[in-house]
Write a protein that holds these residues in place. Sequence first.
Motif, short mmCIF file in Angstrom:
data_model
loop_
_atom_site.label_atom_id
_atom_site.label_comp_id
_atom_site.label_asym_id
_atom_site.label_seq_id
_atom_site.Cartn_x
_atom_site.Cartn_y
_atom_site.Cartn_z
N GLU A 73 0.92 -1.50 -0.14
CA GLU A 73 -0.20 -0.19 0.12
C GLU A 73 0.79 0.77 -0.29
OE1 GLU A 73 -3.18 -2.80 1.98
OE2 GLU A 73 -2.42 -0.53 3.41
N GLU B 198 1.73 1.67 -3.65
CA GLU B 198 0.70 2.05 -3.92
C GLU B 198 0.26 3.71 -4.49
OE1 GLU B 198 -1.96 -2.38 -4.04
OE2 GLU B 198 -2.46 -0.59 -3.28
N GLN B 199 0.74 4.74 -3.49
CA GLN B 199 0.77 5.67 -3.24
C GLN B 199 1.21 6.84 -4.52
OE1 GLN B 199 0.55 6.83 1.06
NE2 GLN B 199 2.71 5.53 0.23
N VAL C 30 -2.42 5.62 -6.66
CA VAL C 30 -3.62 6.68 -6.22
C VAL C 30 -3.38 7.54 -6.69
CG1 VAL C 30 -4.81 7.29 -4.12
CG2 VAL C 30 -3.23 4.81 -4.32
N ASN D 32 -12.69 6.08 0.80
CA ASN D 32 -12.36 4.50 0.49
C ASN D 32 -13.52 4.28 -0.10
OD1 ASN D 32 -10.30 4.63 -1.36
ND2 ASN D 32 -9.63 2.34 -0.31
N ALA E 250 -8.44 4.50 -4.12
CA ALA E 250 -7.53 4.03 -3.31
C ALA E 250 -7.02 2.59 -3.74
CB ALA E 250 -6.82 4.27 -2.00
N GLU F 125 -7.34 -0.97 1.68
CA GLU F 125 -6.51 -0.76 2.23
C GLU F 125 -6.60 -1.93 3.56
OE1 GLU F 125 -4.09 2.82 3.76
OE2 GLU F 125 -6.05 2.75 4.60
N THR G 148 -1.47 3.61 5.19
CA THR G 148 -0.91 4.79 4.58
C THR G 148 -1.49 5.39 2.88
OG1 THR G 148 -0.08 2.68 3.44
CG2 THR G 148 0.90 3.29 5.04
N LYS G 149 -1.70 5.01 2.60
CA LYS G 149 -2.41 5.76 0.95
C LYS G 149 -3.25 6.41 1.19
CE LYS G 149 -4.66 0.62 -0.50
NZ LYS G 149 -4.37 -0.01 -1.84
N THR H 181 -2.67 9.59 1.63
CA THR H 181 -2.33 10.04 1.21
C THR H 181 -3.31 11.19 0.31
OG1 THR H 181 -1.70 8.89 -0.16
CG2 THR H 181 0.00 9.84 0.86
N ALA H 182 -4.18 9.88 -0.01
CA ALA H 182 -5.35 9.90 -1.11
C ALA H 182 -6.77 11.05 -0.29
CB ALA H 182 -5.94 8.31 -0.86
#
Length: 602
Positions: A255, A258-259, A262, A372, A390, A393, A399-400, A403-404
């Motif tokens: 994850e 993956e940011q 995203v 999400n 995203a 998760e 994490t992502k 930031t998303a």
Amino acid sequence: MCGIVGIVGKSHAEQIIINGLQRLEYRGYDSAGLFVSDEKQEHLVKSQGRIKNLQEKLTNEVNGTIGIGHTRWATHGKPSEENAHPHTSQNGQLVLVHNGVIENFAELANDYLAEENFYGQTDTEIVVNLIASFMNEGLSTKAAFQKALSVIHGSYAFALVNKEEPETIYVAKNKSPLLIGLGEGFNVIASDALAVLDQTHEFVEIADNELVTVTADGIVIEDQKGEIIQRDAYQAQLDASDIEKGTYPFYMLKEIDEQPTVMRKLTQEYRDDQGKVNIDKDLVEEVSASDRIYIVACGTSYNAGWAAKSLLETVTQIPVEVQLSSEFGYNMPLLSERPFFIFLTQSGETADSRQVLVQTNRLGFPSLTITNVAGSTLSREAKYTLLLHAGPEIAVASTKAYTAQIAMLAILAQAVGKNKNSKASTSFDAFHELSIVATAMESMVDEKDYISSLVEHYLSTTRNAFYIGRGNDYYVASEAALKLKEISYVQAEGFAAGELKHGTIALIEEATPVLGIITGQNTGAHTRGNLKEVESRGANTIVIASEELARQEDQIILPTVHPLLTSLVAVIPTQLIAYYACLQRGYDVDKPRNLAKSVTVE
């Protein structure tokens, strides 16, 4: 917290339940259990600890065509096999699983079950015996269940089986999430669609205070008055492969990686053919008309709100407050005349945030959920929704989604700023800047080996650590410290760097790790001064600095991005630091102790 999976009308229900519970492990749990039966046999199996412990107890004889399963995160009673779900009524007829917290369980026990002796300490055991006691009065299973629901106070998602009705599951919910999945000749229930995506992609939502009768042939939804409700199904826009780790050892690492994708996905989803922001015009108008934006959130989402505060204020020229939902709901401050509420929640099921949304809806204030999870409770109940896109998760440490959320708020800020013709919006192109951020993120996630070596040198044996920064760097420090403490159990704190000398510096000892984040042009020199102060008292310092402010001796250099979006890049190395600190201590990265992914109780 906790997870429910159930199925009726399909052979080998036990394996479907086990598979579903494994997909719900991210929610956090300390015990697991299942009940399965058919016309000839029934089996109740429970265990403390991981689902693999439950699997080891399943023999070839444990199978059926109907079943309910559960992963428990302890609220009432210690983690134990006796407190694990499913719970059985003392007459042996009813079996129940439950997510949530029954607030008046003690009163129910005193008022209705004073003569009973209970095996465990859970509120759920009270409920299953309460239903059984109402059936002893001559009521049917459904009528007894409905009567029990009428006297229960609290949050719940229930799945109930009467062993004498081996073709029916009764379900109900209030505040806690629960869905019905529709199949060909069978139907399933689950706390999260992810649990049963291998069985179906077609789902029906359940509203609070409804009772649903689930059989292999169909479902019947009734309100509190017993009136039947018709509701269309929806298609889950997910694939079972989305929740696989692939070649990654842990979901968290996957994850983190993956940011960058995203960031690009959000740009793709919210940019129209003319390059403009594609967001509901009514939403943009309502935010533009507000005199104050209130961001309500918990945990990592709360930190994301702080990280986006300056961005929102600068681009929209609307004051922004960031509030902890667990505090705001019970200590609501004096509100402005035209407030607009934004709820940040990865899961869309966060109970603390939902109780605030219920209040703001009652007051008639407009609201937006940024989440999400499509179709989640906060998404359904807010006036507007913006999805993070995203992907699932799974790791408990977010994490992502963090930031998303910041990126989504940047896109919204641009739309509102343009609508208001704010001066800052003319020089801020969220889509262009997020593409730069995505590239910068890619360069940072490629630094895994180097960051692992830094962690080994500075953090592998430390008991505590501090992150410091000023302005937005302080907000990133708060999130960085949360990640570190969540999964490595290092006592980590994020502090405004200027506050060190007002008390916190007393905690600095020889070799204490202090990580300074420096991305602010007007505050960087001050933070460096604070790092020198802790160094003189024996601290080991690590500097995370943006390229234009970096010095040769700094350990981690961040690529240059827009000043309002530095949080998106600065947080990446801190996520990796937490990951490697956990890994090097030998802990479970994805399932830290005592924590749950989706916090569905207040």
